[in-house]
Structures are given as C-alpha cells and as structure tokens.
Design a protein around this motif. Structure first.
Motif, short mmCIF file in Angstrom:
data_model
loop_
_atom_site.label_atom_id
_atom_site.label_comp_id
_atom_site.label_asym_id
_atom_site.label_seq_id
_atom_site.Cartn_x
_atom_site.Cartn_y
_atom_site.Cartn_z
N ALA B 56 0.84 -1.21 0.00
CA ALA B 56 0.00 0.00 0.00
C ALA B 56 0.87 1.24 0.00
O ALA B 56 0.58 2.23 -0.68
N LYS B 57 1.96 1.20 0.77
CA LYS B 57 2.83 2.37 0.86
C LYS B 57 3.49 2.68 -0.46
O LYS B 57 3.85 3.82 -0.74
N GLN B 58 3.66 1.67 -1.30
CA GLN B 58 4.34 1.88 -2.58
C GLN B 58 3.38 2.21 -3.70
O GLN B 58 3.81 2.53 -4.80
N ALA B 59 2.09 2.13 -3.46
CA ALA B 59 1.12 2.40 -4.52
C ALA B 59 1.24 3.86 -4.97
O ALA B 59 1.62 4.74 -4.20
N THR B 60 0.90 4.08 -6.24
CA THR B 60 1.04 5.42 -6.81
C THR B 60 0.21 6.43 -6.05
O THR B 60 -0.97 6.22 -5.80
N GLY B 61 0.84 7.52 -5.71
CA GLY B 61 0.10 8.63 -5.11
C GLY B 61 -0.09 8.52 -3.62
O GLY B 61 -0.59 9.45 -3.00
N VAL B 62 0.32 7.39 -3.04
CA VAL B 62 0.12 7.23 -1.59
C VAL B 62 1.20 8.00 -0.85
O VAL B 62 2.38 7.85 -1.13
N VAL B 63 0.75 8.83 0.08
CA VAL B 63 1.68 9.64 0.86
C VAL B 63 2.01 8.94 2.16
O VAL B 63 3.15 8.97 2.62
N ALA B 64 1.04 8.31 2.78
CA ALA B 64 1.28 7.67 4.07
C ALA B 64 0.22 6.63 4.32
O ALA B 64 -0.90 6.72 3.80
N VAL B 65 0.57 5.62 5.11
CA VAL B 65 -0.39 4.62 5.57
C VAL B 65 -0.20 4.48 7.06
O VAL B 65 0.92 4.29 7.53
N TYR B 66 -1.29 4.57 7.80
CA TYR B 66 -1.21 4.45 9.27
C TYR B 66 -1.97 3.22 9.73
O TYR B 66 -3.11 3.00 9.34
N THR B 67 -1.32 2.40 10.56
CA THR B 67 -2.01 1.26 11.15
C THR B 67 -2.21 1.53 12.63
O THR B 67 -1.79 2.56 13.16
N GLY B 68 -2.84 0.59 13.30
CA GLY B 68 -3.07 0.73 14.73
C GLY B 68 -1.79 0.93 15.50
O GLY B 68 -1.74 1.73 16.44
N ALA B 69 -0.76 0.21 15.09
CA ALA B 69 0.52 0.34 15.78
C ALA B 69 1.06 1.76 15.68
O ALA B 69 1.68 2.28 16.61
N ASP B 70 0.81 2.41 14.54
CA ASP B 70 1.35 3.77 14.34
C ASP B 70 0.65 4.79 15.22
O ASP B 70 1.26 5.79 15.63
N VAL B 71 -0.63 4.59 15.50
CA VAL B 71 -1.38 5.62 16.23
C VAL B 71 -1.67 5.23 17.66
O VAL B 71 -2.36 5.96 18.39
N LYS B 72 -1.13 4.09 18.06
CA LYS B 72 -1.32 3.64 19.45
C LYS B 72 -0.80 4.72 20.39
O LYS B 72 0.23 5.31 20.15
#
Lengths: 158, 123
Positions: B56-72
């Motif tokens: 998902a992070k490498q898909a075109t146009g994607v700036v960021a992907v946040y999962t539960g671990a990132d926002v815990k």
C-alpha cells in the motif's frame, strides 16, 4: 494517457485534460470547479450528481467525460436565470426555497435538475408522475414530501 | 410582531444550497490537499493477526499509511456502548490495534493517505 477534450458546460466552452476512464461528475467538480454537482454514492443510485446533457437529466457519475464531448452540459450552476425570467433564480429553485424542499441541501441540485427535465417535457405532472420521476434521486433529510410540493408549486407557477 | 407567528419564513442558508454554491466538505480545495480512506473490517467477528502495508505504501500517489501500531497512544479508543435494559452491555471500545479482536464489521484497520485521486474514488 490523458486527452484534451472540450466540453460545452452551461453555455461556455471548457477544456480539460482527462483520462479516458474519467467520469463526468469528477471532471465537473475537480477540474472545472463546478462543485454544485455532488457525489453521494458509489453505485449510481443517489442521483446527487444529476446534470443535463442536451436537456435530459443524466447521472454524471455514470457518464465518461469523453462521452460528453460535443454535447451541451447543464449543471445546477447553469440553471439560475433560465426559465425564471431573466437573471435570478429558476422557478424550481424559488419553489424549493419557498416550500422548504431542502434541509441539508446535498440532494437538492440533483433533485432540481431531475425536476427541470420533468417539467420541460411534462409541464403539469401529477403527484404520481413527480414521484416516479424522482425515483432515481435519494434524500436522507426531508422524507420527500416538500420536494414534491416544491415541484408542484413550480409547475403551478407557470 | 403578531404577524410573525405562523407566517412562513424562508431559510437564510437556502440561496447557496439551491444554486450549487455551498461548500460541503468534499468541495473544499486547498493546495497540497490529501485524501484519507479508512480500511475497515469485512468480518463480523475475527481476530486481526497481522497488518502488512508494504504494498500500500508503494502504490502510486500514496503519501502515508497508518495502522493501529502507528497511532497507538496517540488516538483514543472509540467507546462502543449501548445501554439496552436488562442486557449485558458490551463496552469493548473500538480500537485501531493489531492486538484486539474486531467485534464488528466496520472496525478500522488502517488509514492510507493519498494525493488527490484522478477521477476515481477510493474505497
């Protein structure tokens, strides 16, 4: 992959660079800054995207922008002043206002565009004909009663 | 003043609503605007074992992907409580965590943020 197309929108020639897969609703909103046409679903059910192509109501979410080249597109922004006698509000817009035919207003441009097509081709519709014509337009706020009343008022106002 | 009661009053917000000039959230246009979509559970009751966002992070146009671990510890849980009389009110909060079981379809898994879409809406 992008192609330059020319669309006649509300009487004005507009050009846009579009991919073949681009839908008219998105081109109108994102590239032509005509955000009065709304996107309310992913399924072509809600009708918030309704515009006129050559005077007929269509759901712009289900029209490819390139399909619309060479045709006359009318959006809600192009309705003001038409059929209402010079500038100012269209009689449908006036009627929706007076009959409280809207609450949040999100479905309203689509409702008005569908109704404009109806009244252009059937000037004195029955209530049943109005409700049938609106089957492709969904409203979450009003329960449709005052929308129907607004269209009846606009039809009677002629 | 007496004539005001019972008289029809036209709303003040309607002129911009009936002419398509109102600004709804999706109508806002700002330089550098990103669009976020929430990926939600498609299972009614399941254990979330792993979230792999590399592709998902490498898909075109994607700036960021946040999962539960990132926002815990940065995001509060969403309380889910419905007090039905004489029922056991399950109060497990909806949590974007890789450790909690998902109770219901719709619990958020991850949030990708991407650059403006090109004519297609992401789900």
């Amino acid at each position: 992959m992008k192609r330059s197309i020319t669309l006649e929108v509300n009487g004005v020639a507009r050009t846009a660079e579009v991919e073949p897969r681009a839908l008219l609703a998105y081109v109108l909103r994102d590239q032509l800054d005509l955000t009065g046409t709304h996107i309310g679903c992913d399924t072509s059910q809600c009708g918030a995207c309704t515009v006129h192509i050559d005077g007929r109501a269509v759901k712009s979410c289900t029209v490819l922008a390139m399909q619309a080249e060479g045709h006359a597109i009318t959006t809600i922004e192009g309705l003001s002043g038409n059929g209402g006698g010079g500038g100012g509000l269209h009689r449908l817009q006036q009627a929706f206002w007076e009959q409280h035919g809207l609450q949040c207003g999100f479905c309203t441009p689509g409702m008005i565009m569908t109704a404009a097509d109806l009244l252009a081709h059937k000037p004195k519709p029955t209530e049943a004909e109005i409700r049938h014509a609106l089957e492709g337009n969904l409203c979450r706020c009003t329960g449709y009663q005052n929308i129907v009343a607004a269209i009846q008022a606009a039809a009677g106002a002629r | 003043m007496a004539t005001l009661f019972g008289s029809g009053i036209k709303r003040r917000e309607d002129p911009r609503l009936i002419t398509g000039k109102a600004t709804y959230t999706d109508d806002v246009k700002l330089p550098g605007l990103l669009y976020a979509a929430v990926l939600r559970s498609t299972y009614a009751h399941a254990k979330l074992r792993k979230v792999d966002v590399a592709k998902a992070k490498q898909a075109t146009g994607v700036v960021a992907v946040y999962t539960g671990a990132d926002v815990k510890d940065k995001v509060n849980t969403v309380p889910c409580a419905w007090n039905v009389p004489n029922c056991d009110p399950r109060r497990t909060p909806l949590s974007p965590s890789t450790k909690s079981a998902t109770w219901a379809t719709g619990s958020p898994w991850s949030w990708p943020s991407r650059a403006p879409r090109r004519g297609m809406r992401s789900t």
